[in-house]
Design a protein around this motif. Structure first.
Motif, PDB file in Angstrom:
ATOM      1  N   THR A  97     -11.120   3.260   3.940  1.00 19.25           N
ATOM      2  CA  THR A  97     -12.062   2.149   3.914  1.00 19.25           C
ATOM      3  C   THR A  97     -11.228   1.015   4.645  1.00 19.25           C
ATOM      4  N   PRO A  98     -12.007  -0.054   4.835  1.00 16.47           N
ATOM      5  CA  PRO A  98     -11.566  -1.249   5.547  1.00 16.47           C
ATOM      6  C   PRO A  98     -10.349  -1.935   4.520  1.00 16.47           C
ATOM      7  N   GLU A  99     -10.366  -1.637   3.244  1.00 15.51           N
ATOM      8  CA  GLU A  99      -9.503  -2.182   2.311  1.00 15.51           C
ATOM      9  C   GLU A  99      -8.155  -1.402   2.386  1.00 15.51           C
ATOM     10  N   ARG A 100      -8.364  -0.135   2.451  1.00 15.65           N
ATOM     11  CA  ARG A 100      -7.086   0.772   2.517  1.00 15.65           C
ATOM     12  C   ARG A 100      -6.469   0.515   3.945  1.00 15.65           C
ATOM     13  N   LEU A 101      -7.302   0.521   4.992  1.00  9.28           N
ATOM     14  CA  LEU A 101      -6.627   0.250   6.404  1.00  9.28           C
ATOM     15  C   LEU A 101      -5.977  -1.040   6.530  1.00  9.28           C
ATOM     16  N   SER A 102      -6.280  -1.965   5.850  1.00  4.20           N
ATOM     17  CA  SER A 102      -5.877  -3.334   5.801  1.00  4.20           C
ATOM     18  C   SER A 102      -4.638  -3.160   5.078  1.00  4.20           C
ATOM     19  N   LYS A 103      -4.395  -2.561   3.821  1.00  6.27           N
ATOM     20  CA  LYS A 103      -3.199  -2.319   3.010  1.00  6.27           C
ATOM     21  C   LYS A 103      -2.216  -1.795   3.916  1.00  6.27           C
ATOM     22  N   ALA A 104      -2.595  -0.560   4.496  1.00 13.44           N
ATOM     23  CA  ALA A 104      -1.746   0.174   5.523  1.00 13.44           C
ATOM     24  C   ALA A 104      -0.928  -0.780   6.587  1.00 13.44           C
ATOM     25  N   ALA A 105      -1.985  -1.454   7.114  1.00 18.59           N
ATOM     26  CA  ALA A 105      -1.324  -2.299   8.160  1.00 18.59           C
ATOM     27  C   ALA A 105      -0.415  -3.323   7.608  1.00 18.59           C
ATOM     28  N   GLU A 106      -0.726  -3.908   6.267  1.00 13.33           N
ATOM     29  CA  GLU A 106       0.032  -5.021   5.883  1.00 13.33           C
ATOM     30  C   GLU A 106       1.568  -4.472   5.834  1.00 13.33           C
ATOM     31  N   ILE A 107       1.688  -3.220   5.254  1.00 21.64           N
ATOM     32  CA  ILE A 107       3.095  -2.683   5.048  1.00 21.64           C
ATOM     33  C   ILE A 107       3.745  -1.813   6.431  1.00 21.64           C
ATOM     34  N   ASN A 108       2.943  -2.160   7.509  1.00 20.68           N
ATOM     35  CA  ASN A 108       3.307  -1.796   8.663  1.00 20.68           C
ATOM     36  C   ASN A 108       3.190   0.108   9.004  1.00 20.68           C
ATOM     37  N   LEU A 109       2.447   0.524   8.439  1.00 19.70           N
ATOM     38  CA  LEU A 109       2.171   1.938   8.346  1.00 19.70           C
ATOM     39  C   LEU A 109       0.755   2.412   8.913  1.00 19.70           C
ATOM     40  N   THR A 110       0.609   3.549   9.614  1.00 21.44           N
ATOM     41  CA  THR A 110      -0.664   4.183  10.044  1.00 21.44           C
ATOM     42  C   THR A 110      -0.945   4.933   8.796  1.00 21.44           C
ATOM     43  N   PRO A 111      -2.244   5.370   8.784  1.00 22.86           N
ATOM     44  CA  PRO A 111      -2.775   6.215   7.705  1.00 22.86           C
ATOM     45  C   PRO A 111      -2.034   7.380   7.477  1.00 22.86           C
ATOM     46  N   ASN A 112      -1.705   8.025   8.732  1.00 28.15           N
ATOM     47  CA  ASN A 112      -0.829   9.306   8.743  1.00 28.15           C
ATOM     48  C   ASN A 112       0.255   9.076   8.120  1.00 28.15           C
ATOM     49  N   GLU A 113       1.187   7.848   8.347  1.00 25.21           N
ATOM     50  CA  GLU A 113       2.442   7.749   7.854  1.00 25.21           C
ATOM     51  C   GLU A 113       2.301   7.448   6.303  1.00 25.21           C
ATOM     52  N   VAL A 114       1.286   6.665   5.841  1.00 21.00           N
ATOM     53  CA  VAL A 114       1.165   6.502   4.403  1.00 21.00           C
ATOM     54  C   VAL A 114       1.025   7.896   3.841  1.00 21.00           C
ATOM     55  N   THR A 115       0.387   8.768   4.308  1.00 23.59           N
ATOM     56  CA  THR A 115       0.293  10.087   3.810  1.00 23.59           C
ATOM     57  C   THR A 115       1.296  10.701   3.723  1.00 23.59           C
ATOM     58  N   VAL A 116       2.189  10.629   4.747  1.00 20.18           N
ATOM     59  CA  VAL A 116       3.513  11.410   4.816  1.00 20.18           C
ATOM     60  C   VAL A 116       4.353  10.796   3.707  1.00 20.18           C
ATOM     61  N   ILE A 117       4.628   9.671   3.399  1.00 21.83           N
ATOM     62  CA  ILE A 117       5.445   9.236   2.367  1.00 21.83           C
ATOM     63  C   ILE A 117       4.668   9.452   1.022  1.00 21.83           C
ATOM     64  N   ALA A 118       3.215   9.549   0.860  1.00 19.77           N
ATOM     65  CA  ALA A 118       2.591   9.991  -0.189  1.00 19.77           C
ATOM     66  C   ALA A 118       2.757  11.424  -0.694  1.00 19.77           C
ATOM     67  N   SER A 119       3.145  12.171   0.269  1.00 27.30           N
ATOM     68  CA  SER A 119       3.175  13.485   0.099  1.00 27.30           C
ATOM     69  C   SER A 119       4.701  13.624  -0.399  1.00 27.30           C
ATOM     70  N   ILE A 120       5.487  12.857  -0.375  1.00 24.28           N
ATOM     71  CA  ILE A 120       6.999  12.972  -0.718  1.00 24.28           C
ATOM     72  C   ILE A 120       7.037  12.345  -2.021  1.00 24.28           C
ATOM     73  N   VAL A 121       6.172  11.241  -2.289  1.00 22.85           N
ATOM     74  CA  VAL A 121       5.978  10.782  -3.693  1.00 22.85           C
ATOM     75  C   VAL A 121       5.233  11.973  -4.814  1.00 22.85           C
ATOM     76  N   GLN A 122       4.429  12.652  -3.929  1.00 22.54           N
ATOM     77  CA  GLN A 122       3.661  13.504  -4.597  1.00 22.54           C
ATOM     78  C   GLN A 122       4.725  14.900  -5.230  1.00 22.54           C
ATOM     79  N   LYS A 123       5.671  15.090  -4.284  1.00 25.49           N
ATOM     80  CA  LYS A 123       6.303  16.310  -4.786  1.00 25.49           C
ATOM     81  C   LYS A 123       7.844  15.548  -5.687  1.00 25.49           C
TER      82      LYS A 123
END
Length: 347
Positions: A189-215
Motif C-alpha cells: 500500500t502507499p503507507e507501506r511504500l512510504s515506510k520503506a522509503a523512510e528507512i531507505n529500503l525498497t520493498p525487496n530489501e525489506v523482504t530480505v531483512i524480514a526473511s532473516i527476522v523470520q528465521k
C-alpha cells in the motif's frame, strides 16, 4: 360392443404405460440418486475432461449411473462439461446434480507460508489447485515476467505474500502467478511504500531483512525488536552477521535444502556466498525464506533501541537476550554455548 371393449382395454393399457413411463421419468429426474453417506461429497473435473471422465468420477457416488446418464443427455450436459470443483449434497436428485455440475464451480482456499524456495512453494500450491508443480514453477521463473515486474531469479519469492486466498480449483499456473502479482501490489500500500522509503529500503530489501527476522525468531512479539538490531547494524554500515544467512548459503551451495543445521560453526562463517552476511556487508541478493506479513511489518515498524547484538535466551526458550555492546553480548553468548554443549548439539 366387442370392439368397444378392446378400445377401452387399449386405452387403459395406454394409460398404464404412460403412467409407468411418467413415473420412471419422474424418478430419473427427481428421486434422490446419491450413494455416499457423508453430508457432502466433492467432485473434481479436470480441464479438458470428457463426459466419460465425469461418469467415471460420479460412478462411486451415485446409486444409478444410467439414470443420471439419461437425464444428462436430455439436459445436454454431456456436450457441455465444465472443469472445476463441485460439491454434491447427500440425497441430491439427478436434476440437482446436473445443475451443480453446470454452474456450481466452488472456489478453494489456497494457503501457504514458510517456504524457502519457489520449488517448495510450487509444490505446496499444486496440492491445492489443478495445475501441477512443474507448470507453476515454470510460470514463477519466467524471465520475461520477472523482468517486466522488477524481479529476478533471486528476488522472485518476495512476490508471494503468505496468506489465505480463494481460487477456482481449475486455475491455471499462469492465472495463479498473475493473481499473486496483483495481491503483491495490493499488499504494498502507499503507507507501506512510504515506510520503506523512510528507512531507505525498497520493498525487496525489506523482504530480505524480514526473511532473516523470520528465521531468527518464531515469536511474533519479538520480531520488531530483532528487526531493530539488524536495522541498527545496517544503518551503521555493519555486516548483518546473521546465522540464518550462513545456513541458507550452506544449503544453496550443496543444493540440499533438506539439510538440518542446528548449530553454525566458525568454519561456516567463511563460506563464499553473497548470502553469507558474515562475509559480505551488502544485503543478500534475495530473501532466504518467505517471511510472514508480521515479519515484513516488523521491519517497516522496527523497534528503535540501542541493541546491536542478541543470542538465544536459555532461560526463556524461543526468545533472545539483547545487548548494546560486545562485552554484554559475550556474557550472554557464553551462557548459550554452555547450554548447547550440554545438549550435545554439534551440528
Amino acid at each position: 360392443m366387442y370392439i368397444k371393449k378392446i378400445l377401452i382395454v387399449i386405452a387403459i393399457l395406454g394409460l398404464v404405460v404412460l403412467g409407468v413411463f411418467s413415473y420412471n421419468i419422474y424418478n430419473y429426474i427427481f428421486s434422490p440418486n446419491t450413494s455416499f453417506k457423508n453430508d457432502t461429497s466433492t467432485v473434481y473435473i479436470p480441464t479438458g475432461a470428457s463426459y466419460a471422465t465425469v461418469m467415471d468420477s460420479l460412478k462411486p457416488l451415485l446409486k444409478d449411473l444410467s439414470a443420471f446418464d439419461v437425464v444428462a443427455q436430455k439436459k445436454d450436459y454431456a456436450q457441455n462439461v465444465k472443469a472445476g470443483k463441485y460439491i454434491l449434497d447427500k440425497n441430491m436428485n439427478n436434476n440437482q446434480i446436473i445443475n451443480v455440475l453446470r454452474s456450481g464451480n466452488k472456489p478453494v482456499r489456497v494457503v501457504y507460508n514458510n517456504q524457502e524456495r519457489l520449488e517448495n512453494l510450487a509444490g505446496r500450491i499444486s496440492n491445492q489447485i489443478e495445475a501441477d508443480s512443474s507448470s507453476i514453477l515454470k510460470m514463477m521463473k519466467d524471465e520475461a515476467f520477472l523482468k517486466q515486474n522488477n524481479f529476478n531469479a533471486e528476488t522472485a519469492l518476495a512476490m508471494y505474500i503468505p496468506n489465505q486466498y480463494e481460487f477456482f480449483w481449475n486455475t491455471s499456473a499462469e492465472g495463479f502467478r498473475d493473481r499473486m502479482l496483483k495481491e503483491y501490489n495490493r499488499f504494498w500500500t502507499p503507507e507501506r511504500l512510504s515506510k520503506a522509503a523512510e528507512i531507505n529500503l525498497t520493498p525487496n530489501e525489506v523482504t530480505v531483512i524480514a526473511s532473516i527476522v523470520q528465521k531468527e525468531t518464531a515469536k511474533v512479539d519479538e520480531r520488531a525488536k530483532v528487526a531493530g538490531v539488524y536495522m541498527n547494524r545496517y544503518k551503521n554500515g555493519w555486516k548483518l552477521d546473521a546465522d540464518p544467512t550462513v545456513i541458507f548459503a550452506i544449503k544453496k551451495k550443496s543444493q540440499n535444502f533438506d539439510t538440518v543445521i542446528k548449530r553454525v560453526l566458525y568454519k561456516d562463517l567463511t563460506i563464499d556466498s553473497p548470502y553469507n552476511t558474515y562475509l559480505y556487508k551488502e544485503l543478500p541478493p534475495g530473501p532466504i525464506a518467505m517471511p510472514d506479513i508480521s515479519s515484513i511489518d516488523a521491519v517497516l515498524n522496527y523497534e528503535k533501541h540501542k541493541y546491536f547484538f542478541f543470542v538465544a535466551d536459555v532461560e526463556n526458550f524461543g526468545y533472545h537476550k539483547f545487548a548494546e555492546n560486545l562485552a554484554q553480548h559475550n556474557r550472554n553468548k557464553q551462557a548459550y554455548i554452555r547450554w548447547i554443549n550440554k545438549q550435545g548439539v554439534k551440528r
